[in-house]
Design a protein around this motif. Structure first.
Motif, short mmCIF file in Angstrom:
data_model
loop_
_atom_site.label_atom_id
_atom_site.label_comp_id
_atom_site.label_asym_id
_atom_site.label_seq_id
_atom_site.Cartn_x
_atom_site.Cartn_y
_atom_site.Cartn_z
N UNK A 206 34.66 37.49 41.20
CA UNK A 206 35.81 36.84 41.84
C UNK A 206 36.59 37.87 42.62
N UNK A 207 37.05 37.48 43.81
CA UNK A 207 37.81 38.38 44.65
C UNK A 207 37.27 38.39 46.06
N UNK B 144 39.67 47.45 44.46
CA UNK B 144 40.90 47.23 43.72
C UNK B 144 40.60 46.27 42.59
N UNK B 145 40.69 46.76 41.36
CA UNK B 145 40.31 45.99 40.17
C UNK B 145 41.57 45.44 39.52
N UNK C 216 39.68 37.82 36.26
CA UNK C 216 39.07 39.16 36.35
C UNK C 216 38.61 39.36 37.79
N UNK C 217 39.47 39.94 38.60
CA UNK C 217 39.30 39.96 40.05
C UNK C 217 39.06 41.39 40.54
N UNK D 56 22.59 43.77 54.68
CA UNK D 56 23.53 43.35 53.64
C UNK D 56 22.92 42.26 52.78
N UNK D 57 23.10 42.39 51.46
CA UNK D 57 22.76 41.35 50.50
C UNK D 57 23.99 41.16 49.62
N UNK D 58 24.72 40.07 49.87
CA UNK D 58 26.01 39.86 49.23
C UNK D 58 25.99 38.58 48.40
N UNK D 59 26.41 38.71 47.13
CA UNK D 59 26.48 37.57 46.22
C UNK D 59 27.89 37.52 45.64
N UNK D 60 28.56 36.39 45.79
CA UNK D 60 29.93 36.27 45.29
C UNK D 60 30.16 34.87 44.77
#
Length: 284
Positions: A48-49, A66-67, A98-99, A112-116
Protein backbone atom coordinates in the motif's frame (compact mmCIF):
# COMPACT_ATOMS: atom_id res chain seq x y z
CA UNK A 1 16.09 -0.74 9.41
CA UNK A 2 12.52 -1.95 9.88
CA UNK A 3 10.17 0.35 11.70
CA UNK A 4 9.14 -2.26 14.27
CA UNK A 5 12.76 -2.45 15.44
CA UNK A 6 12.61 1.26 16.17
CA UNK A 7 9.47 0.67 18.24
CA UNK A 8 11.29 -1.90 20.39
CA UNK A 9 14.21 0.47 21.06
CA UNK A 10 11.85 3.27 21.92
CA UNK A 11 9.93 1.10 24.40
CA UNK A 12 13.19 -0.02 26.08
CA UNK A 13 14.44 3.53 26.44
CA UNK A 14 11.16 4.82 27.84
CA UNK A 15 9.50 1.91 29.67
CA UNK A 16 7.15 4.22 31.50
CA UNK A 17 5.36 5.08 28.26
CA UNK A 18 5.14 1.55 26.90
CA UNK A 19 1.36 1.64 26.66
CA UNK A 20 1.43 4.85 24.65
CA UNK A 21 4.23 3.63 22.39
CA UNK A 22 3.05 0.05 21.85
CA UNK A 23 1.33 0.68 18.51
CA UNK A 24 2.41 4.10 17.20
CA UNK A 25 2.44 5.15 13.55
CA UNK A 26 6.09 5.59 12.64
CA UNK A 27 7.67 7.28 9.64
CA UNK A 28 11.04 6.00 8.46
CA UNK A 29 13.01 6.96 5.40
CA UNK A 30 15.82 5.48 3.37
CA UNK A 31 17.69 6.67 0.29
CA UNK A 32 19.71 4.12 -1.68
CA UNK A 33 21.71 4.47 -4.88
CA UNK A 34 22.64 1.58 -7.19
CA UNK A 35 25.05 1.80 -10.12
CA UNK A 36 23.72 -0.04 -13.16
CA UNK A 37 24.66 -0.43 -16.80
CA UNK A 38 23.11 -1.42 -20.09
CA UNK A 39 19.37 -1.98 -19.82
CA UNK A 40 18.62 -2.32 -16.11
CA UNK A 41 15.54 -3.91 -14.59
CA UNK A 42 13.58 -2.48 -11.69
CA UNK A 43 11.28 -4.95 -9.93
CA UNK A 44 8.92 -3.65 -7.25
CA UNK A 45 6.36 -5.40 -5.08
CA UNK A 46 4.27 -3.04 -3.00
CA UNK A 47 1.42 -3.49 -0.50
CA UNK A 48 0.00 0.00 0.00
CA UNK A 49 1.23 3.46 -0.87
CA UNK A 50 2.25 5.58 -3.84
CA UNK A 51 4.96 4.63 -6.30
CA UNK A 52 6.47 7.27 -8.58
CA UNK A 53 9.13 6.20 -11.09
CA UNK A 54 10.88 8.84 -13.21
CA UNK A 55 13.59 8.57 -15.81
CA UNK A 56 16.81 10.53 -15.46
CA UNK A 57 20.11 10.70 -17.40
CA UNK A 58 22.36 8.93 -14.89
CA UNK A 59 23.49 5.24 -14.99
CA UNK A 60 22.04 4.70 -11.54
CA UNK A 61 18.81 3.71 -9.85
CA UNK A 62 17.91 5.76 -6.82
CA UNK A 63 15.25 4.53 -4.39
CA UNK A 64 13.75 6.89 -1.83
CA UNK A 65 11.26 5.34 0.58
CA UNK A 66 9.03 6.70 3.31
CA UNK A 67 7.72 3.96 5.60
CA UNK A 68 4.62 4.66 7.68
CA UNK A 69 3.48 1.82 9.90
CA UNK A 70 4.71 -0.28 12.79
CA UNK A 71 4.56 -3.68 11.05
CA UNK A 72 5.83 -3.04 7.53
CA UNK A 73 9.34 -3.72 6.25
CA UNK A 74 10.76 -2.17 3.08
CA UNK A 75 14.03 -3.06 1.41
CA UNK A 76 15.95 -2.52 -1.84
CA UNK A 77 18.65 -4.88 -3.10
CA UNK A 78 20.75 -5.32 -6.25
CA UNK A 79 21.88 -8.31 -8.24
CA UNK A 80 23.79 -7.34 -11.36
CA UNK A 81 21.68 -4.95 -13.41
CA UNK A 82 18.51 -5.91 -11.51
CA UNK A 83 17.29 -3.84 -8.57
CA UNK A 84 14.49 -5.33 -6.47
CA UNK A 85 12.33 -3.28 -4.13
CA UNK A 86 9.99 -5.11 -1.75
CA UNK A 87 7.49 -4.05 0.91
CA UNK A 88 5.85 -6.61 3.16
CA UNK A 89 3.75 -6.66 6.30
CA UNK A 90 5.16 -8.65 9.22
CA UNK A 91 2.46 -10.77 10.87
CA UNK A 92 -1.31 -10.46 10.60
CA UNK A 93 -2.07 -6.76 10.49
CA UNK A 94 -4.24 -4.32 8.56
CA UNK A 95 -2.37 -3.76 5.31
CA UNK A 96 -4.13 -0.43 4.70
CA UNK A 97 -2.31 1.04 7.73
CA UNK A 98 1.10 -0.27 6.69
CA UNK A 99 2.09 2.20 3.98
CA UNK A 100 5.29 2.76 2.03
CA UNK A 101 5.68 5.64 -0.42
CA UNK A 102 8.40 5.32 -3.07
CA UNK A 103 10.07 7.85 -5.33
CA UNK A 104 12.44 6.09 -7.72
CA UNK A 105 14.75 7.41 -10.44
CA UNK A 106 15.92 5.09 -13.23
CA UNK A 107 17.85 5.33 -16.52
CA UNK A 108 15.40 6.04 -19.35
CA UNK A 109 16.00 2.65 -21.04
CA UNK A 110 15.12 0.67 -17.90
CA UNK A 111 12.63 -2.17 -17.87
CA UNK A 112 10.00 -1.93 -15.13
CA UNK A 113 8.01 -4.68 -13.41
CA UNK A 114 5.72 -3.04 -10.85
CA UNK A 115 3.17 -4.77 -8.61
CA UNK A 116 1.05 -2.76 -6.18
CA UNK A 117 -2.14 -3.38 -4.24
CA UNK A 118 -3.41 0.06 -3.25
CA UNK A 119 -2.39 3.65 -3.87
CA UNK A 120 -1.01 5.20 -7.04
CA UNK A 121 1.53 3.99 -9.58
CA UNK A 122 2.97 6.76 -11.75
CA UNK A 123 5.67 6.33 -14.41
CA UNK A 124 7.24 9.20 -16.35
CA UNK A 125 9.53 9.34 -19.41
CA UNK A 126 10.70 5.70 -19.31
CA UNK A 127 11.54 4.21 -22.73
CA UNK A 128 11.95 0.54 -21.78
CA UNK A 129 9.31 -2.16 -21.47
CA UNK A 130 6.87 -1.54 -18.64
CA UNK A 131 4.62 -4.10 -16.91
CA UNK A 132 2.29 -2.90 -14.17
CA UNK A 133 -0.18 -4.95 -12.15
CA UNK A 134 -2.41 -3.50 -9.41
CA UNK A 135 -5.44 -4.36 -7.32
CA UNK A 136 -7.10 -0.99 -6.65
CA UNK A 137 -4.12 1.26 -7.28
CA UNK A 138 -4.61 3.79 -10.07
CA UNK A 139 -2.01 4.00 -12.83
CA UNK A 140 -0.69 7.17 -14.48
CA UNK A 141 1.73 7.12 -17.40
CA UNK A 142 3.38 10.19 -18.88
CA UNK A 143 5.38 10.02 -22.11
CA UNK A 144 6.26 6.35 -21.63
CA UNK A 145 7.57 4.59 -24.75
CA UNK A 146 8.04 0.87 -25.35
CA UNK A 147 5.94 -2.22 -24.81
CA UNK A 148 3.51 -1.30 -22.04
CA UNK A 149 1.31 -3.84 -20.28
CA UNK A 150 -1.12 -2.78 -17.54
CA UNK A 151 -3.48 -5.02 -15.55
CA UNK A 152 -5.75 -3.75 -12.79
CA UNK A 153 -8.69 -5.12 -10.85
CA UNK A 154 -10.38 -1.85 -9.90
CA UNK A 155 -7.76 0.76 -10.66
CA UNK A 156 -8.09 3.40 -13.37
CA UNK A 157 -5.53 4.29 -16.04
CA UNK A 158 -4.47 7.65 -17.43
CA UNK A 159 -1.94 7.43 -20.26
CA UNK A 160 -0.66 10.78 -21.52
CA UNK A 161 1.39 11.05 -24.74
CA UNK A 162 2.59 7.46 -24.64
CA UNK A 163 4.10 5.68 -27.65
CA UNK A 164 4.97 2.15 -28.72
CA UNK A 165 2.58 -0.72 -28.00
CA UNK A 166 0.14 -0.94 -25.13
CA UNK A 167 -2.15 -3.64 -23.72
CA UNK A 168 -4.50 -2.73 -20.88
CA UNK A 169 -7.00 -4.88 -19.04
CA UNK A 170 -9.17 -3.88 -16.07
CA UNK A 171 -12.18 -5.33 -14.31
CA UNK A 172 -13.87 -2.06 -13.35
CA UNK A 173 -11.44 0.80 -13.88
CA UNK A 174 -11.81 3.71 -16.29
CA UNK A 175 -9.21 4.03 -19.07
CA UNK A 176 -8.13 7.31 -20.66
CA UNK A 177 -5.60 7.90 -23.42
CA UNK A 178 -4.61 11.49 -24.27
CA UNK A 179 -2.55 12.50 -27.33
CA UNK A 180 -1.19 8.98 -27.85
CA UNK A 181 1.43 8.04 -30.44
CA UNK A 182 0.81 4.32 -30.09
CA UNK A 183 1.34 1.97 -33.02
CA UNK A 184 -0.86 -0.64 -31.34
CA UNK A 185 -3.39 -0.34 -28.54
CA UNK A 186 -5.56 -3.06 -27.06
CA UNK A 187 -7.70 -1.95 -24.12
CA UNK A 188 -10.50 -3.75 -22.28
CA UNK A 189 -12.43 -2.92 -19.13
CA UNK A 190 -15.45 -4.87 -17.97
CA UNK A 191 -17.53 -2.12 -16.37
CA UNK A 192 -15.50 1.04 -16.90
CA UNK A 193 -15.41 3.88 -19.42
CA UNK A 194 -12.79 4.26 -22.15
CA UNK A 195 -11.78 7.66 -23.53
CA UNK A 196 -9.37 8.22 -26.43
CA UNK A 197 -8.34 11.77 -27.36
CA UNK A 198 -5.97 12.22 -30.27
CA UNK A 199 -4.99 11.00 -33.73
CA UNK A 200 -4.07 7.53 -34.99
CA UNK A 201 -0.67 6.45 -36.28
CA UNK A 202 -0.40 5.31 -39.95
CA UNK A 203 -0.61 1.54 -39.92
CA UNK A 204 -1.74 1.58 -36.30
CA UNK A 205 -4.17 -0.92 -34.80
CA UNK A 206 -6.60 0.15 -32.07
CA UNK A 207 -8.99 -2.22 -30.31
CA UNK A 208 -11.10 -0.76 -27.50
CA UNK A 209 -13.83 -2.79 -25.82
CA UNK A 210 -15.91 -3.09 -22.68
CA UNK A 211 -18.98 -4.90 -21.39
CA UNK A 212 -20.80 -1.87 -19.98
CA UNK A 213 -19.82 1.78 -19.90
CA UNK A 214 -19.00 4.43 -22.47
CA UNK A 215 -16.37 4.29 -25.19
CA UNK A 216 -15.66 7.77 -26.55
CA UNK A 217 -13.23 8.85 -29.25
CA UNK A 218 -12.35 12.51 -29.77
CA UNK A 219 -10.26 12.67 -32.93
CA UNK A 220 -9.04 15.40 -35.33
CA UNK A 221 -10.79 15.79 -38.67
CA UNK A 222 -7.58 14.87 -40.52
CA UNK A 223 -7.56 11.40 -38.95
CA UNK A 224 -7.42 8.60 -41.53
CA UNK A 225 -8.84 5.25 -40.43
CA UNK A 226 -11.01 2.21 -41.07
CA UNK A 227 -13.73 1.90 -38.46
CA UNK A 228 -15.84 -0.90 -37.12
CA UNK A 229 -17.91 0.05 -34.06
CA UNK A 230 -20.69 -2.04 -32.53
CA UNK A 231 -22.66 -2.34 -29.31
CA UNK A 232 -24.95 -5.36 -28.98
CA UNK A 233 -27.45 -3.83 -26.58
CA UNK A 234 -26.20 -0.25 -26.52
CA UNK A 235 -25.91 2.57 -29.03
CA UNK A 236 -23.31 3.88 -31.48
CA UNK A 237 -23.27 7.57 -32.39
CA UNK A 238 -20.75 9.60 -34.33
CA UNK A 239 -19.80 12.89 -35.99
CA UNK A 240 -18.81 11.00 -39.15
CA UNK A 241 -22.14 10.90 -41.04
CA UNK A 242 -22.22 9.33 -44.49
CA UNK A 243 -23.98 12.09 -46.43
CA UNK A 244 -21.88 15.18 -45.55
CA UNK A 245 -18.67 13.17 -45.98
CA UNK A 246 -19.71 11.25 -49.07
CA UNK A 247 -16.44 11.92 -50.89
CA UNK A 248 -14.20 10.72 -48.09
CA UNK A 249 -16.33 8.36 -46.01
CA UNK A 250 -16.41 5.21 -48.15
CA UNK A 251 -18.94 2.38 -47.94
CA UNK A 252 -20.47 3.43 -44.63
CA UNK A 253 -22.99 1.26 -42.88
CA UNK A 254 -24.83 2.60 -39.87
CA UNK A 255 -27.51 1.53 -37.42
CA UNK A 256 -28.23 2.39 -33.78
CA UNK A 257 -25.90 -0.46 -32.78
CA UNK A 258 -23.29 -0.30 -35.54
CA UNK A 259 -21.13 2.10 -37.53
CA UNK A 260 -18.53 1.01 -40.06
CA UNK A 261 -16.63 2.56 -42.92
CA UNK A 262 -13.42 4.19 -44.13
CA UNK A 263 -12.46 7.79 -43.54
CA UNK A 264 -9.93 9.40 -45.92
CA UNK A 265 -7.41 6.71 -46.95
CA UNK A 266 -8.00 4.40 -43.98
CA UNK A 267 -4.42 4.46 -42.73
CA UNK A 268 -5.26 3.02 -39.29
CA UNK A 269 -7.53 0.21 -38.12
CA UNK A 270 -10.01 1.10 -35.35
CA UNK A 271 -12.25 -1.50 -33.71
CA UNK A 272 -14.69 -0.49 -30.97
CA UNK A 273 -17.03 -2.96 -29.29
CA UNK A 274 -19.34 -3.09 -26.29
CA UNK A 275 -22.08 -5.37 -25.03
CA UNK A 276 -24.43 -2.81 -23.48
CA UNK A 277 -22.42 0.41 -23.45
CA UNK A 278 -22.60 3.54 -25.58
CA UNK A 279 -19.97 4.27 -28.23
CA UNK A 280 -19.42 7.88 -29.28
CA UNK A 281 -17.12 9.20 -32.00
CA UNK A 282 -16.54 12.95 -31.91
CA UNK A 283 -14.34 15.47 -33.71
CA UNK A 284 -11.91 17.42 -31.56
Amino acid sequence: MPSWAGARRFSRLLPGVLILAAFPLYAEHFDRLFSVGGYPLLSLRQISGDVVVRAWNRPEIRVLASVKGSHVVADATQQGSRVEVVSEVVGQHDESKEVVHYEIYVPAESELQLHSHDGLVRVEYVRGDVAIETRTANVELKEVAGHINVKTAAGSLLADRCSGRMEVRSASGDLKFTEPALAKLTAYTTDGDIAYEGDFQPGGMYNLSNHAGTIELRIPKQASFDLQASSIQGQVTGDVPAVPLAKTWQSPTASPQRLAGRYLTGDASVRLSSFSGTIRIRWK
